[in-house]
Design a protein around this motif. Structure first.
Motif, PDB file in Angstrom:
ATOM      1  N   GLU A   1       5.593 -12.941 -16.936  1.00 46.12           N
ATOM      2  CA  GLU A   1       5.434 -13.945 -16.177  1.00 46.12           C
ATOM      3  C   GLU A   1       3.859 -14.080 -15.836  1.00 46.12           C
ATOM      4  O   GLU A   1       3.612 -13.993 -14.284  1.00 46.12           O
TER       5      GLU A   1
ATOM      6  N   ARG B   1      12.628 -16.344  -7.703  1.00 41.95           N
ATOM      7  CA  ARG B   1      13.139 -15.007  -7.867  1.00 41.95           C
ATOM      8  C   ARG B   1      12.199 -14.283  -6.483  1.00 41.95           C
ATOM      9  O   ARG B   1      11.109 -14.600  -6.519  1.00 41.95           O
TER      10      ARG B   1
ATOM     11  N   HIS C   1       2.297 -16.486 -12.414  1.00 43.27           N
ATOM     12  CA  HIS C   1       3.672 -16.818 -11.516  1.00 43.27           C
ATOM     13  C   HIS C   1       4.182 -15.884 -10.739  1.00 43.27           C
ATOM     14  O   HIS C   1       5.155 -16.175  -9.877  1.00 43.27           O
ATOM     15  N   GLN C   2       3.463 -14.532 -10.646  1.00 43.28           N
ATOM     16  CA  GLN C   2       4.226 -13.553  -9.798  1.00 43.28           C
ATOM     17  C   GLN C   2       3.090 -13.251  -8.548  1.00 43.28           C
ATOM     18  O   GLN C   2       1.905 -13.305  -8.951  1.00 43.28           O
TER      19      GLN C   2
ATOM     20  N   ASP D   1       0.092 -10.384 -11.306  1.00 44.40           N
ATOM     21  CA  ASP D   1       0.890 -10.631 -12.541  1.00 44.40           C
ATOM     22  C   ASP D   1       1.744  -9.346 -13.045  1.00 44.40           C
ATOM     23  O   ASP D   1       1.176  -8.166 -12.825  1.00 44.40           O
TER      24      ASP D   1
ATOM     25  N   TYR E   1       8.766  -5.110 -12.252  1.00 42.69           N
ATOM     26  CA  TYR E   1       8.631  -6.320 -11.426  1.00 42.69           C
ATOM     27  C   TYR E   1       8.626  -5.903 -10.027  1.00 42.69           C
ATOM     28  O   TYR E   1       7.820  -6.507  -9.194  1.00 42.69           O
TER      29      TYR E   1
ATOM     30  N   THR F   1       8.399 -14.626  -7.566  1.00 42.15           N
ATOM     31  CA  THR F   1       8.122 -15.686  -8.751  1.00 42.15           C
ATOM     32  C   THR F   1       8.238 -17.110  -8.236  1.00 42.15           C
ATOM     33  O   THR F   1       9.153 -17.359  -7.700  1.00 42.15           O
TER      34      THR F   1
END
Length: 430
Positions: free
Chosen positions: A231, A275, A234-235, A227, A54, A202
């Motif tokens: 997720e 996030r 949404h990233q 991406d 992430y 996010t």
């Protein structure tokens, strides 16, 4: 020509140095290339199964850069973890000015891509394993002196100093290594008085493959689609420009507080920020070198020029410069000339200069124009954004800068040796 240990020594095996080494292995396979890298290389550094994190740092790749990696045979693998940018939305926070770019208007699948730095490095290393490029790692370049047959480069490996002889040294170890200054290159640095905060975020709404360039009264920010597993859509990768005081305030907040502050500055185009990942930051400056080449040595990448990151032009400019250098090395090698001759390196610098000057002007002017808060300046830039959105010719020019196809297009011939398609002039348009 006298025999040397190698033909070319590359100081630095990061993205710039590794790309140069791979391009030379593809284009000039008889040229002996040695890369000196400070980080150790081992089989464990090249995992068979890559799992994106992430918090992975990423780089924006322009369409022109995709064409270069395609010509090098790297794009099919690299694209596995690259998120396409199909739309670009540029706006001025709190004002009506905005412009939008769409890949479909240029008959392309994407305007650019966002790729994990570590993934790009792994792809380059895997490709280089099948070449004759030599690696000295962990090792570092300490100094360089003119020699009888070119250059004598002092390296330190396993605590011992050694001398490597070659025709040319290319400094590709970034703008903060100190080697550039040790070799006597004079830099010009203009500080913006701001910092870049880098993180992945996010959002509740999908980015729909849209990159946002948002200019605010406290500095520009960019959100690029990036991406990650679990997720999709949404990233985004965040580049947030902050002065010292604002940066300290943001770093003192909790993750929830940082999301709220980001929400206040960016708005609700992507819904709620839910996030924010690990935050990295560094001071921003425009750094250039008037004369990045001399007999036997050349600077490339961030060692030659460092730009503001909000326009996403830095690595793409460096990549075009590397291909220009490869072109000059190939011509010299085929003619039996030393690749370290000043005429060879001077030709590279001359061909690349127009591109980097144009790119520097484009990136720097964005920051300076949108950094002004005077009402008359704000009104003028709003009119400019609206004009870009309405005037096809202006919009095409802006799109070419964003896609990295506005400068000179170096040619990768490959001489059909590897069966890879070349990147001819005239096909890198937008």
């Amino acid at each position: 020509m006298d025999r040397t240990d190698t033909d070319l020594i590359i100081a630095g095996g990061g993205l710039a140095g590794a790309t140069l080494a791979l391009a030379l292995a593809r284009e000039v396979p008889t040229l002996r290339v040695t890369v000196v890298e400070t980080f150790p290389l081992s089989p464990e550094a090249l995992p068979a199964d890559y799992q994106p994190s992430y918090d992975a740092r990423s780089t924006a790749l322009a369409w022109g850069s995709r064409l270069i990696f395609d010509a090098l045979g790297l794009w099919p693998e690299l694209s596995r973890h690259a998120t396409p940018i199909r739309h670009i939305h540029v706006s001025d926070r709190g004002r009506f000015g905005a412009t939008r770019l769409h890949a479909r208007d240029h008959h392309q699948d994407a305007l650019g891509y966002v790729a994990d730095n570590r993934w790009m490095g792994l792809c380059l290393m895997r490709a280089l394993q099948d070449t004759s490029v030599r690696w000295r790692a962990p090792a570092e370049v300490l100094d360089m002196m003119p020699g009888e047959s070119g250059v004598e480069v002092t390296i330190r490996e396993q605590g011992e100093q050694q001398i490597l002889t070659g025709q040319c040294l290319v400094v590709a170890d970034g703008g903060r290594s100190g080697l550039r200054e040790k070799l006597g290159f004079v830099t010009h640095t203009e500080r913006y008085g701001q910092n870049a905060l880098i993180a992945n975020v996010t959002t509740s709404e999908s980015h729909r493959f849209t990159a946002y360039e948002r200019f605010t009264d406290s500095g520009p920010m960019a959100l690029l689609p990036h991406d990650a597993p679990g997720e999709p859509g949404h990233q985004s990768a965040l580049v947030w420009t902050l002065n010292d005081e604002a940066l300290a305030e943001i770093l003192a907040l909790s993750d929830e507080g940082r999301c709220q502050r980001l929400q206040d500055r960016f708005g609700w185009r992507l819904g709620r920020f839910t996030r924010i990942g690990e935050c990295h930051h560094y001071p921003l400056a425009l750094t250039t070198v008037d004369a990045p080449v001399r007999s036997g040595v050349a600077l490339v990448g961030n060692a030659a020029h460092a730009l503001h990151p909000v326009a996403g032009q830095g690595f793409n400019l460096a990549l075009r410069g590397l291909m220009t250098l490869v072109e000059q090395f190939r011509n010299a090698h085929e003619q039996g000339r030393s690749i370290g001759e000043l005429s060879v390196l001077g030709a590279y610098e001359q061909h690349h200069r127009q591109d980097w000057q144009q790119t520097v002007r484009f990136s720097d002017s964005l920051i300076r124009v949108f950094g002004q808060s005077l009402p008359v300046v704000a009104a003028a830039r709003d009119a400019g954004l609206v004009g870009l959105d309405m005037i096809p010719g202006a919009k095409r020019w802006f799109a070419r800068q964003a896609m990295g196809t506005g400068g000179r297009k170096p040619v990768l011939s490959s001489s059909n040796r590897s069966g890879r398609k070349a990147v001819p002039n005239g096909q890198q348009n937008g």
